[in-house]
Design a protein around this motif. Structure first.
Motif, PDB file in Angstrom:
ATOM      1  N   LEU A 281      -4.446  -2.839   8.055  1.00  0.00           N
ATOM      2  CA  LEU A 281      -3.964  -3.816   9.028  1.00  0.00           C
ATOM      3  C   LEU A 281      -4.780  -3.857  10.311  1.00  0.00           C
ATOM      4  N   GLY A 282      -5.629  -2.843  10.527  1.00  0.00           N
ATOM      5  CA  GLY A 282      -6.311  -2.782  11.821  1.00  0.00           C
ATOM      6  C   GLY A 282      -5.350  -2.307  12.902  1.00  0.00           C
ATOM      7  N   ARG A 283      -5.913  -2.021  14.060  1.00  0.00           N
ATOM      8  CA  ARG A 283      -5.078  -1.436  15.124  1.00  0.00           C
ATOM      9  C   ARG A 283      -4.309  -2.480  15.910  1.00  0.00           C
ATOM     10  N   SER A 284      -4.756  -3.721  15.851  1.00  0.00           N
ATOM     11  CA  SER A 284      -4.104  -4.777  16.644  1.00  0.00           C
ATOM     12  C   SER A 284      -3.974  -6.028  15.783  1.00  0.00           C
ATOM     13  N   PRO A 285      -3.082  -6.936  16.182  1.00  0.00           N
ATOM     14  CA  PRO A 285      -2.977  -8.202  15.440  1.00  0.00           C
ATOM     15  C   PRO A 285      -4.311  -8.961  15.415  1.00  0.00           C
ATOM     16  N   LEU A 286      -5.071  -8.858  16.487  1.00  0.00           N
ATOM     17  CA  LEU A 286      -6.370  -9.554  16.540  1.00  0.00           C
ATOM     18  C   LEU A 286      -7.341  -8.984  15.519  1.00  0.00           C
ATOM     19  N   GLU A 287      -7.329  -7.663  15.410  1.00  0.00           N
ATOM     20  CA  GLU A 287      -8.210  -7.013  14.429  1.00  0.00           C
ATOM     21  C   GLU A 287      -7.796  -7.414  13.012  1.00  0.00           C
ATOM     22  N   TRP A 288      -6.487  -7.483  12.797  1.00  0.00           N
ATOM     23  CA  TRP A 288      -5.979  -7.888  11.477  1.00  0.00           C
ATOM     24  C   TRP A 288      -6.378  -9.330  11.172  1.00  0.00           C
ATOM     25  N   LEU A 289      -6.176 -10.225  12.143  1.00  0.00           N
ATOM     26  CA  LEU A 289      -6.560 -11.619  11.953  1.00  0.00           C
ATOM     27  C   LEU A 289      -8.057 -11.728  11.650  1.00  0.00           C
ATOM     28  N   ASP A 290      -8.837 -10.924  12.343  1.00  0.00           N
ATOM     29  CA  ASP A 290     -10.284 -10.922  12.154  1.00  0.00           C
ATOM     30  C   ASP A 290     -10.645 -10.578  10.706  1.00  0.00           C
ATOM     31  N   ARG A 291      -9.849  -9.709  10.090  1.00  0.00           N
ATOM     32  CA  ARG A 291     -10.111  -9.294   8.699  1.00  0.00           C
ATOM     33  C   ARG A 291      -9.657 -10.344   7.691  1.00  0.00           C
ATOM     34  N   MET A 292      -8.740 -11.212   8.097  1.00  0.00           N
ATOM     35  CA  MET A 292      -8.221 -12.223   7.152  1.00  0.00           C
ATOM     36  C   MET A 292      -9.272 -13.297   6.920  1.00  0.00           C
ATOM     37  N   GLN A 293      -9.454 -13.632   5.660  1.00  0.00           N
ATOM     38  CA  GLN A 293     -10.410 -14.682   5.301  1.00  0.00           C
ATOM     39  C   GLN A 293      -9.709 -16.005   4.989  1.00  0.00           C
ATOM     40  N   LYS A 294      -8.426 -15.916   4.642  1.00  0.00           N
ATOM     41  CA  LYS A 294      -7.672 -17.092   4.179  1.00  0.00           C
ATOM     42  C   LYS A 294      -6.220 -16.950   4.615  1.00  0.00           C
ATOM     43  N   PRO A 295      -5.435 -18.020   4.491  1.00  0.00           N
ATOM     44  CA  PRO A 295      -3.985 -17.847   4.617  1.00  0.00           C
ATOM     45  C   PRO A 295      -3.538 -16.726   3.673  1.00  0.00           C
ATOM     46  N   THR A 296      -2.634 -15.897   4.152  1.00  0.00           N
ATOM     47  CA  THR A 296      -2.369 -14.622   3.474  1.00  0.00           C
ATOM     48  C   THR A 296      -0.887 -14.439   3.159  1.00  0.00           C
TER      49      THR A 296
ATOM     50  N   LEU B 161       2.991  -1.975  10.648  1.00  0.00           N
ATOM     51  CA  LEU B 161       2.399  -0.694  11.090  1.00  0.00           C
ATOM     52  C   LEU B 161       3.442   0.417  11.088  1.00  0.00           C
ATOM     53  N   GLU B 162       4.679   0.057  11.415  1.00  0.00           N
ATOM     54  CA  GLU B 162       5.752   1.060  11.495  1.00  0.00           C
ATOM     55  C   GLU B 162       6.256   1.472  10.112  1.00  0.00           C
ATOM     56  N   GLN B 163       5.754   0.782   9.065  1.00  0.00           N
ATOM     57  CA  GLN B 163       6.047   1.159   7.668  1.00  0.00           C
ATOM     58  C   GLN B 163       7.545   1.230   7.359  1.00  0.00           C
ATOM     59  N   HIS B 164       8.254   0.192   7.777  1.00  0.00           N
ATOM     60  CA  HIS B 164       9.686   0.094   7.448  1.00  0.00           C
ATOM     61  C   HIS B 164       9.866  -0.146   5.946  1.00  0.00           C
ATOM     62  N   THR B 165      10.967   0.368   5.407  1.00  0.00           N
ATOM     63  CA  THR B 165      11.376  -0.055   4.066  1.00  0.00           C
ATOM     64  C   THR B 165      12.488  -1.082   4.248  1.00  0.00           C
ATOM     65  N   PRO B 166      12.244  -2.329   3.894  1.00  0.00           N
ATOM     66  CA  PRO B 166      13.274  -3.349   4.118  1.00  0.00           C
ATOM     67  C   PRO B 166      14.424  -3.210   3.132  1.00  0.00           C
ATOM     68  N   GLU B 167      15.529  -3.846   3.457  1.00  0.00           N
ATOM     69  CA  GLU B 167      16.729  -3.803   2.620  1.00  0.00           C
ATOM     70  C   GLU B 167      16.468  -4.489   1.275  1.00  0.00           C
ATOM     71  N   VAL B 168      15.704  -5.587   1.301  1.00  0.00           N
ATOM     72  CA  VAL B 168      15.379  -6.346   0.087  1.00  0.00           C
ATOM     73  C   VAL B 168      13.870  -6.583   0.092  1.00  0.00           C
TER      74      VAL B 168
END
Length: 346
Positions: free
Chosen positions: A18-33, A68-75
């Motif tokens: 995911l990278g350290r920041s949302p900007l870093e993550w966006l930078d890694r995205m090549q397409k709608p994800t 980043l916080e690695q939650h396990t969602p209910e569903v």
């Protein structure tokens, strides 16, 4: 028609991905994800779309933090990150859509033309496959202002979804090809407008709402029967003519067809009485504006009037989605309005 390779996929992404920041993550995205996260109850799925507009980052910020916080969602959770292409154009998060492109949130209906149509069609196919119990579409308002939710259905399930974020709900019969119209597939779908794109409280609300959405066993019934929601019904959409000019100024310069004060955003959700001026109209008069109701009728005389070059409400009205961004004021709309009671203006 199918569009192979329109979307990228991430399953249960690790912080490393995911990278350290949302900007870093966006930078890694090549397409709608598409991001899929496995939940405790794998028999159910909830979906959330965000960044449908490239200049509305709160949902992406919230999702990055939550992942980043690695939650396990209910569903099981299905996340659709849509406007990657416009969001990546420098300066990051400044463009609603590609300069030559269409507003993605007008493309969720046939014909699925062009690049935006292909993205919308692929996202709808993902929703169809996942068969979620509900869908949220998380946005920022085009100006600063309080959060609110928008739905085409006002029932307990839609109110419950809205209440994860806000106590203001707009109900509209207007159909524009927005993702929220997925409600018509019998899947409760709500648009959440978190507040301004640059407001920290909007980012915080997007995150807090996502935590509630992902962690509660039930998000489709209201926790408390006395949820005090203000429901505004079938707002009128006030639009500028394509050739009209607008400026934001404390007084008119005479160069623009309409002049609004720079702090006009403070009017969002407040009641404006017929004696309070909203701005100034130029020589062309109110003819540069249209007031379109959900039934496609023109109702300007019920919304605005002019006196000595100043614009006033024709009756006590409640306005929202007022923006001081002239590009959005022209390409989308100037504002929405209902009666002060929240009822539609007929």
């Amino acid at each position: 028609m199918s569009h192979p390779n329109v979307l990228d996929y991430l399953d249960n992404p690790s912080p490393r991905t995911l990278g350290r920041s949302p900007l870093e993550w966006l930078d890694r995205m090549q397409k709608p994800t598409v991001v899929r996260v496995a939940g405790r109850d794998p028999s159910r799925t909830r979906a959330m779309a965000t960044l449908l507009h490239g200049n509305e980052p709160s949902g992406l910020f919230a999702l990055h933090r939550w992942l980043l916080e690695q939650h396990t969602p209910e569903v099981n959770m299905l996340f659709l990150i849509a406007g990657v292409y416009p969001a990546k154009i420098p300066p990051t998060f400044s463009l609603r859509q590609l300069p030559s492109g269409r507003d993605l949130n007008r493309c969720f209906k046939e014909p699925f033309d062009g690049e935006e149509g292909a993205i919308a069609e692929a996202m709808l196919a993902e929703l169809h496959r996942a068969n979620p119990e509900c869908v949220l579409d998380v946005h920022n308002t085009s100006g600063t202002g309080p959060a609110f939710a928008v739905t085409i259905t006002n029932d307990a399930a839609h109110q419950a979804l809205a209440s994860l974020y806000t106590d203001r709900l707009i109900m509209t019969d207007l159909r524009l090809g927005a993702l929220m119209e997925y409600s018509e597939q019998e899947v409760p779908t709500v648009t959440i407008e978190c507040g301004g794109a640059h407001d920290d409280h909007a980012h915080e609300l997007a995150y807090d709402g996502l935590v509630r959405y992902a962690s509660r066993p039930d998000v489709l019934s209201l926790e408390k029967a006395d949820w005090d929601v203000a429901v505004l019904r079938n707002p009128i959409r006030v639009e500028l003519a394509p050739d009209a000019t607008i400026e934001y100024s404390l007084e008119p310069t005479g160069r623009a067809d309409i002049t609004l004060p720079p702090d006009i955003e403070h009017r969002n959700f407040g009641v404006i009485s017929p004696g309070e001026p909203l701005g100034w109209i130029g020589k062309r008069g109110l003819g540069i504006l249209t007031a379109i109701g959900h039934n496609q009728t023109e109702n300007m005389e019920k919304v605005l009037r002019v006196e000595d070059g100043q614009i006033y409400p024709a009756q006590a009205i409640r306005t929202f989605m007022i923006t001081t961004n002239p590009v959005i004021a022209k390409s989308d709309c100037l504002f929405y309005a209902v009666k002060a009671t929240g009822e539609p203006i007929f």
